[in-house]
Design an enzyme around this catalytic site. Structure first.
Site, mmCIF file in Angstrom:
data_model
loop_
_atom_site.group_PDB
_atom_site.id
_atom_site.type_symbol
_atom_site.label_atom_id
_atom_site.label_comp_id
_atom_site.label_asym_id
_atom_site.label_seq_id
_atom_site.Cartn_x
_atom_site.Cartn_y
_atom_site.Cartn_z
ATOM 1 N N HIS A 122 -3.889 17.447 -24.065
ATOM 2 C CA HIS A 122 -3.773 16.022 -23.772
ATOM 3 C C HIS A 122 -4.972 15.200 -24.233
ATOM 4 C CE1 HIS A 122 -0.260 17.132 -21.573
ATOM 5 N NE2 HIS A 122 -0.089 15.942 -21.051
ATOM 6 N N LYS A 150 1.954 11.669 -10.371
ATOM 7 C CA LYS A 150 1.018 10.872 -11.166
ATOM 8 C C LYS A 150 1.720 9.602 -11.624
ATOM 9 C CE LYS A 150 -2.338 14.062 -13.222
ATOM 10 N NZ LYS A 150 -2.858 14.571 -14.510
ATOM 11 N N GLU A 198 -5.695 16.814 -8.605
ATOM 12 C CA GLU A 198 -6.383 17.282 -9.809
ATOM 13 C C GLU A 198 -7.890 17.440 -9.628
ATOM 14 O OE1 GLU A 198 -6.641 15.840 -14.378
ATOM 15 O OE2 GLU A 198 -4.622 15.903 -13.551
ATOM 16 N N ARG A 225 -5.064 21.795 -11.384
ATOM 17 C CA ARG A 225 -4.074 20.896 -11.986
ATOM 18 C C ARG A 225 -4.538 20.353 -13.337
ATOM 19 N NH1 ARG A 225 -0.507 16.011 -9.116
ATOM 20 N NH2 ARG A 225 0.703 15.555 -11.005
ATOM 21 N N GLU A 281 6.482 19.609 -23.935
ATOM 22 C CA GLU A 281 5.992 19.794 -22.578
ATOM 23 C C GLU A 281 6.493 21.103 -21.971
ATOM 24 O OE1 GLU A 281 3.860 18.468 -20.649
ATOM 25 O OE2 GLU A 281 3.354 16.552 -21.574
ATOM 26 N N ARG A 320 0.804 -1.229 0.000
ATOM 27 C CA ARG A 320 0.000 0.000 0.000
ATOM 28 C C ARG A 320 0.836 1.279 0.000
ATOM 29 N NH1 ARG A 320 -3.091 -3.306 3.650
ATOM 30 N NH2 ARG A 320 -5.002 -4.036 2.631
ATOM 31 N N HIS A 345 -3.860 12.247 -26.345
ATOM 32 C CA HIS A 345 -4.042 10.860 -25.896
ATOM 33 C C HIS A 345 -4.872 10.058 -26.895
ATOM 34 C CE1 HIS A 345 -3.207 11.647 -21.322
ATOM 35 N NE2 HIS A 345 -2.128 11.705 -22.075
ATOM 36 N N HIS A 388 4.550 10.640 -26.947
ATOM 37 C CA HIS A 388 3.625 11.422 -26.124
ATOM 38 C C HIS A 388 3.807 12.923 -26.363
ATOM 39 C CE1 HIS A 388 1.192 12.809 -22.830
ATOM 40 N NE2 HIS A 388 2.235 13.403 -22.269
ATOM 41 N N LYS A 428 5.044 23.871 -12.547
ATOM 42 C CA LYS A 428 4.246 22.687 -12.237
ATOM 43 C C LYS A 428 4.208 22.421 -10.738
ATOM 44 C CE LYS A 428 3.319 17.886 -13.337
ATOM 45 N NZ LYS A 428 3.629 16.693 -14.157
ATOM 46 N N ASN A 484 -3.196 19.699 -18.509
ATOM 47 C CA ASN A 484 -3.529 18.767 -19.587
ATOM 48 C C ASN A 484 -3.895 19.461 -20.891
ATOM 49 O OD1 ASN A 484 -3.368 16.131 -18.163
ATOM 50 N ND2 ASN A 484 -4.968 17.033 -16.895
#
Length: 355
Positions: free
Chosen positions: A245, A140, A234, A238, A182, A118, A249, A262, A224, A242
């Site tokens: 994105h 992330k 997020e 946040r 980016e 965990r 994506h 990417h 960031k 994206n």
């Protein structure tokens, strides 16, 4: 060297940016709290840098696990193999996973660290520019599914980020350029002065000159880090990170994670988002033109392939994590430095831009 601190509620960690940092184990070894270390890397990076990293692990009980190189290897199957490696290794709760590689390695290794018992420590040692300026910072982690990218994952912050720019000397040109996308994204979202700085230093960045490169990485990471500190999981701001994105994506997924990188998807996606913003009357066309010009100067693509139907891309965009109540929720802008979350975007307008 530059240091950017990511300050979260009750927690913080450093992002070190500069040359010779992998060899500077006196700096990063203090982030390892136990004696078990599993280094996760890939078959391209490990032959180049694993031995150098291993010198800093002397005296610890450590092992390594390698995955294949590329986005197609960011899978649950490989997470399971990393977890099995931790088990066979006898890793305890004070164990540490070190991610030595690009965004795929960092996302997957971080997710495995989040799952083992965990949650155990991990350290990011990014070896691509894209990972240095984006995926290694902010916690992330995750893996891809056949129906979409990064749909399974967890927020799990690293103990430290070691961004050694010397590793970029072996980074292929296409990968390096993808990382610059980016950098541009950060400026396009919320820092018009940084965008102008990038326009002024585009040729130096394209040539990989060290001083402007360190400054660009630090400015992007600092921006960031501020956003992550205010909205770690997020829930609001946040999501602005994206920009491009949702489009990108979809393009990556349509190409089975093997047609475009990417960063290339982000570059094309930002341009599509800018065109959509312009179509909706939100932004001036001149800012779209400036974005396209900067991306092209940095050697990045700005148009999607015609191989994928607009209807197929829209179908994939409907699975984006930012969507709510069955409606598209996109990150658009009102011009350079003014990104905005927009809900209920009409699919007809999206299709028009994709087409």
């Amino acid at each position: 060297m530059e240091t950017v601190d990511v300050d979260l509620a009750g927690r913080s960690y450093p992002v070190w940016i500069g040359p010779g940092l992998i060899a500077d184990s006196a700096r990063w070894r203090a982030a390892i709290r136990g004696r078990h270390v599993l280094v996760v890397s890939n078959t391209t990076v490990a032959p180049l840098y694993l031995d150098a990293l291993a010198k800093g692990l002397d005296g610890l009980h450590w092992s390594s696990y390698l995955i294949g190189d590329g986005e197609i290897h960011k899978t649950f199957a490989n997470v399971e193999r990393v977890l099995e490696a931790l088990g066979e290794f006898g890793a305890t709760r004070d164990a540490c996973v070190i991610a030595l590689g690009g965004g795929v390695v960092g996302d997957l290794a971080g997710f495995a660290a989040a799952c083992w018992m965990r949650g155990i420590d991990f350290i990011q040692v990014p070896t691509t520019l894209l990972a240095m300026v984006d995926s290694s910072v902010g916690g992330k982690t995750g893996v891809n599914l056949p129906v979409g990218k990064n749909l399974a994952g967890a927020f799990h912050q690293p103990r430290a980020v070691v961004a050694d720019i010397d590793v970029l000397t072996t980074l292929p040109q296409r990968e390096y350029r993808a990382g610059l996308a980016e950098v541009v994204k950060g400026a396009a979202i919320g820092d018009p002065d940084f965008f102008a700085w990038l326009e002024a230093h585009a040729d130096e960045l394209a040539a990989r000159e060290a001083a402007p490169l360190i400054e660009a990485i630090a400015r992007k990471c600092r921006y960031k880090a501020g956003v992550v500190a205010r909205d770690e999981t997020e829930q609001g701001e946040r999501a602005l990170l994206n920009l491009g994105h949702t489009f990108g994506h979809a393009l990556e997924t349509a190409g089975n994670y093997s047609e475009i990188l990417h960063g290339e998807g982000v570059a094309i996606g930002m341009v599509l988002a800018a065109h959509l913003s312009e179509r909706l009357g939100m932004s001036p066309g001149g800012d779209t033109a400036r974005l396209v010009a900067l991306l092209q100067r940095l050697g990045l693509p700005t148009e999607p392939s015609k191989a994928h139907a607009a209807s197929r891309l829209l179908e994939l965009m409907r699975l984006d994590k930012k969507n709510t109540a069955g409606t598209l929720r996109l990150i658009l802008w009102r011009g350079i430095g003014k990104a905005q979350i927009v809900s209920g975007v009409a699919e007809a307008d999206v299709l028009a831009v994709l087409a």
